[in-house]
Scaffold this active site. Structure first.
Site, mmCIF file in Angstrom:
data_model
loop_
_atom_site.group_PDB
_atom_site.id
_atom_site.type_symbol
_atom_site.label_atom_id
_atom_site.label_comp_id
_atom_site.label_asym_id
_atom_site.label_seq_id
_atom_site.Cartn_x
_atom_site.Cartn_y
_atom_site.Cartn_z
ATOM 1 N N GLU A 64 4.051 -7.619 -48.001
ATOM 2 C CA GLU A 64 5.380 -7.126 -48.338
ATOM 3 C C GLU A 64 5.343 -6.658 -49.787
ATOM 4 O OE1 GLU A 64 9.982 -8.859 -48.686
ATOM 5 O OE2 GLU A 64 8.282 -10.237 -48.520
ATOM 6 N N GLU A 78 19.268 -7.354 -52.942
ATOM 7 C CA GLU A 78 19.188 -8.798 -52.717
ATOM 8 C C GLU A 78 20.318 -9.442 -53.522
ATOM 9 O OE1 GLU A 78 14.952 -10.554 -51.703
ATOM 10 O OE2 GLU A 78 14.938 -9.698 -53.701
#
Length: 371
Positions: A150, A234
């Site tokens: 990721e 986020e």
């Protein structure tokens, strides 16, 4: 229910995928308030997701085409742990759910141009980041946790948040900006590039260059696949008022423009065989670099093949290349198209890349010839 695995609080900050229960066609403005609500936009080319995965607090976003706004968010997670949510767009495949006509997945070792434009609005309150999330797997698609890597690209952040893991490099030059690199090992390799000077927008951000940097550090393998590109926020605390004003990802074709933060390059004269080429350094570090060469068909007829030649002015040595066969003798370099990108339409372009040792090569003059 395809639930995410959760590790300790700090490492869990990277775990963003959630099960997909409901898909709304967003032909007009659509509000998503369920934790797993999603909406398909632009004829299925992108999917918007509310994506509340690290808390039970409420959140709603309104999606309108390739824009969305965080209407409300009641999050109050500790900033030294996992975020509460990652409202975002994605293109490609996300836990087995794939968008249409995305050009993804692509094999890392054969990766074409992958660039993105993204404009955001960022409020002065809350604790959040503004980040891309790129996913890599050993298979072209997966319905479980990706087994590769990721890569997060933090364009900005506030409220004292930081990536999982620890900082492994500083001052890395990629796509016209300077980045710190963070790394953590979990169920996959987690790599975060944090922009040292935050921004609200990017144009032509070279996502393939970040991939190549991670490959050079041993965190991503050329045999893996880039399966999805996500972009969103986020959220640890608050988040209302954050917005994606516009978003787009382009894969392949060599038709994307370089980042506006990079100075324009004047193409060298054509060799007379109907094509020209330019070289751009994508990434450099102490002792190495990666670069992209763009080959342009300047003629009115299609090319069936091409080659490019140039001479380094220093001690540069090519260690590997992609999308072309690249050989070096002394300081002279010769590149020949791969089997799948030799055909270039009239006034079209294609590109190939390479990694090398030594200092960044600058912009050497390149002789391009039709084959």
């Amino acid at each position: 229910m395809r639930a995410r695995l959760k590790s300790c609080a700090v490492l869990a900050a990277a775990l963003l995928a959630i099960p997909l229960y409901y898909m709304a066609p967003a032909s007009a403005a659509t509000q998503l308030c369920g934790a797993t609500d999603t909406a398909s936009v632009s004829g299925g080319q992108y999917i918007a997701q509310n994506n509340i995965w690290g808390a039970d607090t409420p959140q709603c976003i309104t999606v309108d085409g390739t824009s969305f706004t965080v209407d409300s968010a009641g999050h109050n997670n500790a900033t030294n742990g996992a975020p509460a949510a990652y409202p975002s767009f994605y293109k490609g495949c996300h836990w087995g759910q794939c968008t249409t006509n995305s050009g993804l997945p692509v094999r890392v070792g054969d990766m074409p141009s992958v660039t993105s434009d993204w404009s955001t609005t960022q409020p002065s309150s809350g604790a959040y980041n503004v980040s891309y999330d790129l996913w890599y797997d050993s298979h072209p698609s997966t319905t479980t946790d990706p087994d590769g890597a990721e890569v997060m690209i933090w364009l900005n952040h506030r409220g004292g948040v930081q990536p999982a893991g620890s900082k492994v490099a500083s001052g890395v030059q990629i796509s016209g900006a300077t980045w710190d690199v963070w790394y953590s090992q979990m169920n996959w390799n987690y790599i975060a590039f944090v922009r040292t000077s935050g921004t609200t927008s990017v144009s032509g951000l070279d996502l393939a260059a970040f991939t190549r940097d991670a490959v050079s550090r041993g965190y991503i393998q050329n045999a893996w696949y880039l399966i999805g590109v996500e972009a969103g926020f986020e959220l640890w605390q608050g988040g209302a008022g954050l917005a994606t004003n516009s978003f787009g990802v382009r894969v392949g074709g060599g038709t994307t423009t370089p980042p506006t933060t990079e100075p324009p390059t004047t193409p060298p004269p054509s060799s007379g065989d109907g094509c020209s080429a330019t070289l751009r350094t994508d990434n450099s570090w102490n002792g190495g670099f990666t670069a992209t060469v763009t080959v342009t068909n300047d003629g009115d007829a299609p090319l069936s093949g091409w080659s490019a030649d140039w001479t380094f002015s220093g001690n540069q040595r090519i260690t590997n290349g992609w999308n072309a066969t690249v050989t070096q003798s002394g300081s002279s370099v010769h590149a020949v198209n791969a089997g799948y990108n030799g055909a270039v339409p009239a006034h079209g372009s294609t590109s190939f890349g390479f990694q090398g040792t030594g200092s960044a090569p600058g912009s050497p003059a390149i002789t391009c010839a039709a084959r």
